[in-house]
Motif scaffolding. Sequence first.
Motif, short mmCIF file in Angstrom:
data_model
loop_
_atom_site.label_atom_id
_atom_site.label_comp_id
_atom_site.label_asym_id
_atom_site.label_seq_id
_atom_site.Cartn_x
_atom_site.Cartn_y
_atom_site.Cartn_z
N LEU A 1 16.29 -32.95 -29.99
CA LEU A 1 16.16 -31.73 -29.17
C LEU A 1 16.69 -31.03 -29.04
CD1 LEU A 1 14.12 -32.13 -27.34
CD2 LEU A 1 14.59 -33.73 -25.92
N ASP A 2 18.03 -31.09 -28.37
CA ASP A 2 19.23 -30.22 -27.77
C ASP A 2 19.20 -28.95 -28.51
OD1 ASP A 2 20.97 -31.42 -29.85
OD2 ASP A 2 22.07 -32.10 -28.11
N THR A 3 18.66 -28.74 -30.11
CA THR A 3 18.85 -27.96 -31.02
C THR A 3 17.75 -26.82 -30.69
OG1 THR A 3 18.11 -29.41 -32.19
CG2 THR A 3 20.93 -29.26 -32.76
N LEU A 4 16.50 -27.45 -30.24
CA LEU A 4 15.19 -26.53 -30.41
C LEU A 4 15.24 -25.84 -29.63
CD1 LEU A 4 12.83 -29.67 -29.94
CD2 LEU A 4 14.32 -28.54 -32.49
N LYS A 5 14.62 -24.27 -29.88
CA LYS A 5 14.95 -23.66 -29.29
C LYS A 5 13.22 -22.98 -28.45
CE LYS A 5 17.09 -20.80 -33.26
NZ LYS A 5 16.92 -19.86 -33.96
N LEU A 6 13.23 -21.99 -27.78
CA LEU A 6 12.77 -21.87 -26.81
C LEU A 6 11.06 -21.66 -27.23
CD1 LEU A 6 11.14 -21.75 -23.40
CD2 LEU A 6 11.52 -19.23 -24.00
N GLN A 7 10.86 -21.55 -28.11
CA GLN A 7 9.09 -21.68 -28.74
C GLN A 7 9.09 -22.71 -29.06
OE1 GLN A 7 11.30 -19.66 -29.75
NE2 GLN A 7 12.29 -19.52 -31.89
N GLU A 8 10.12 -23.90 -29.98
CA GLU A 8 9.65 -25.10 -30.52
C GLU A 8 9.45 -26.10 -29.00
OE1 GLU A 8 12.44 -24.48 -34.01
OE2 GLU A 8 13.69 -24.61 -32.33
N LEU A 9 10.11 -25.92 -28.53
CA LEU A 9 10.08 -26.67 -26.77
C LEU A 9 8.80 -26.81 -27.03
CD1 LEU A 9 13.54 -26.36 -24.95
CD2 LEU A 9 12.93 -28.20 -26.10
N ALA A 10 7.85 -25.26 -26.53
CA ALA A 10 6.85 -24.92 -26.53
C ALA A 10 5.45 -25.27 -26.72
CB ALA A 10 6.38 -23.98 -25.72
N GLU A 11 6.21 -25.83 -29.00
CA GLU A 11 5.44 -26.70 -29.54
C GLU A 11 5.51 -28.21 -28.73
OE1 GLU A 11 5.63 -25.63 -33.50
OE2 GLU A 11 6.17 -23.78 -33.25
N LEU A 12 6.36 -28.73 -28.64
CA LEU A 12 6.32 -30.16 -27.92
C LEU A 12 5.93 -30.42 -27.30
CD1 LEU A 12 8.25 -32.73 -28.87
CD2 LEU A 12 9.86 -32.42 -27.66
N MET B 1 6.80 -15.51 -28.38
CA MET B 1 5.63 -15.84 -28.50
C MET B 1 5.94 -15.08 -30.11
SD MET B 1 4.08 -14.27 -25.00
CE MET B 1 3.96 -15.62 -24.07
N ALA B 2 6.94 -14.57 -29.89
CA ALA B 2 6.88 -12.90 -31.36
C ALA B 2 6.70 -14.48 -32.61
CB ALA B 2 7.89 -12.24 -30.91
N GLN B 3 7.44 -15.51 -32.45
CA GLN B 3 7.71 -16.43 -33.05
C GLN B 3 6.82 -16.67 -33.57
OE1 GLN B 3 10.95 -15.79 -34.15
NE2 GLN B 3 11.06 -14.20 -32.39
N PRO B 4 6.90 -17.24 -34.93
CA PRO B 4 5.61 -18.36 -36.07
C PRO B 4 6.07 -19.87 -35.45
CG PRO B 4 7.72 -17.40 -37.61
CD PRO B 4 8.22 -16.87 -36.27
N VAL B 5 4.40 -20.79 -35.72
CA VAL B 5 5.23 -21.38 -35.99
C VAL B 5 5.30 -22.59 -36.78
CG1 VAL B 5 3.09 -24.08 -35.59
CG2 VAL B 5 2.07 -21.78 -34.59
N ILE B 6 6.69 -23.41 -36.29
CA ILE B 6 7.00 -24.31 -36.51
C ILE B 6 6.27 -25.76 -37.54
CG2 ILE B 6 9.35 -25.33 -36.91
CD1 ILE B 6 9.85 -22.76 -36.36
N CYS B 7 6.08 -25.05 -39.17
CA CYS B 7 5.26 -26.66 -39.62
C CYS B 7 6.29 -26.98 -40.70
CB CYS B 7 4.30 -25.72 -40.61
SG CYS B 7 3.22 -25.07 -39.17
N GLU C 1 10.79 -11.55 -20.63
CA GLU C 1 11.07 -11.08 -22.05
C GLU C 1 11.76 -12.06 -22.58
OE1 GLU C 1 15.72 -8.59 -24.03
OE2 GLU C 1 14.76 -8.95 -21.60
N ARG C 2 12.14 -13.43 -22.57
CA ARG C 2 12.32 -14.44 -22.97
C ARG C 2 10.48 -15.55 -23.88
NH1 ARG C 2 14.95 -19.49 -21.36
NH2 ARG C 2 15.10 -19.44 -23.90
N ALA C 3 9.61 -14.88 -22.72
CA ALA C 3 8.75 -15.84 -23.13
C ALA C 3 7.68 -14.89 -24.34
CB ALA C 3 7.59 -16.11 -22.11
N ARG C 4 8.24 -13.57 -24.19
CA ARG C 4 7.26 -12.47 -24.93
C ARG C 4 8.32 -12.57 -26.15
NH1 ARG C 4 7.27 -8.77 -21.02
NH2 ARG C 4 9.65 -7.71 -21.66
N THR C 5 9.91 -12.90 -26.69
CA THR C 5 10.21 -13.45 -27.71
C THR C 5 10.42 -14.62 -28.26
OG1 THR C 5 12.17 -11.78 -27.46
CG2 THR C 5 12.74 -13.86 -28.85
#
Length: 254
Positions: free
Chosen positions: A188-199, A247-253, A241-245
């Motif tokens: 869990l502690d290695t996940l980035k913001l976009q991954e945490l949002a997916e979680l 959002m620019a990342q693809p979904v992790i599959c 800025e963090r949110a936009r960055t």
Amino acid sequence: MKTLLWLVLFLIGLAGVVMPALYLHTASKLPQLETEFDLETQLRHSIEGERMSLQAGTFGPKRPIAYTKPDFSRLPKDLVALYIAQLGCPTYFQTRREDGAKWAWRLFSVVTFGTEPPGDGACERLLATRLAETLGIRGSLELAVAANRLHSFLQKDQLIAYDMSTLYFERGIVGVEDGAYKMFGRELDTLKLQELAELSLTLPPHYMYADALVCRNASLIRQNRDVLLADLAGFKLVTEERARTAMAQPVICR
């Protein structure tokens, strides 16, 4: 008029006797919940049993079965921010813990009238109630009494930590750390913001675990993830800025 006044006073006095007696009677039928140790002991027994049921007879690397005491300081702050925002309490940590008459009225109102008074105490009650349900407690009055007991010794951060440590994903996968590892193959502690949002999409109130796990409809997952990130920025819980960055990342599959 005098008769009516005496009737009102009689009913108030009767309620002052009946309600405490009903509370004590209900509490006597519940599991012991006097201290945090009581809660931890019961959760350890049920969650370790759940994890063991999955790992028995399996091969390959196994995650720890032991249930450890939740530590709020170890939770990613971005995940906590996502969680409280989606629960509808973005100011959860900016308001005082609800206690006294206000808390008592909340419980009474929910049980008696089925209505939730405004305020962040709603999330405190929700988290305490979900913990009670995890212990197998059912019934509106029973849940209210159990929630009151849990709330009496758990602070706001502890309510969050215990709740997130008991969230059920699937057989043997309990708690956000297990859920993160199952989804991403990382801690869990290695996940980035976009991954945490997916979680976060797999947690209450969204419950999209089955879709997110197999990346079913990646475009919809990304759309929903970006809504969560936009909400987070809108509540000033992360910078735009963090949110936009993120959002620019693809979904992790996987």
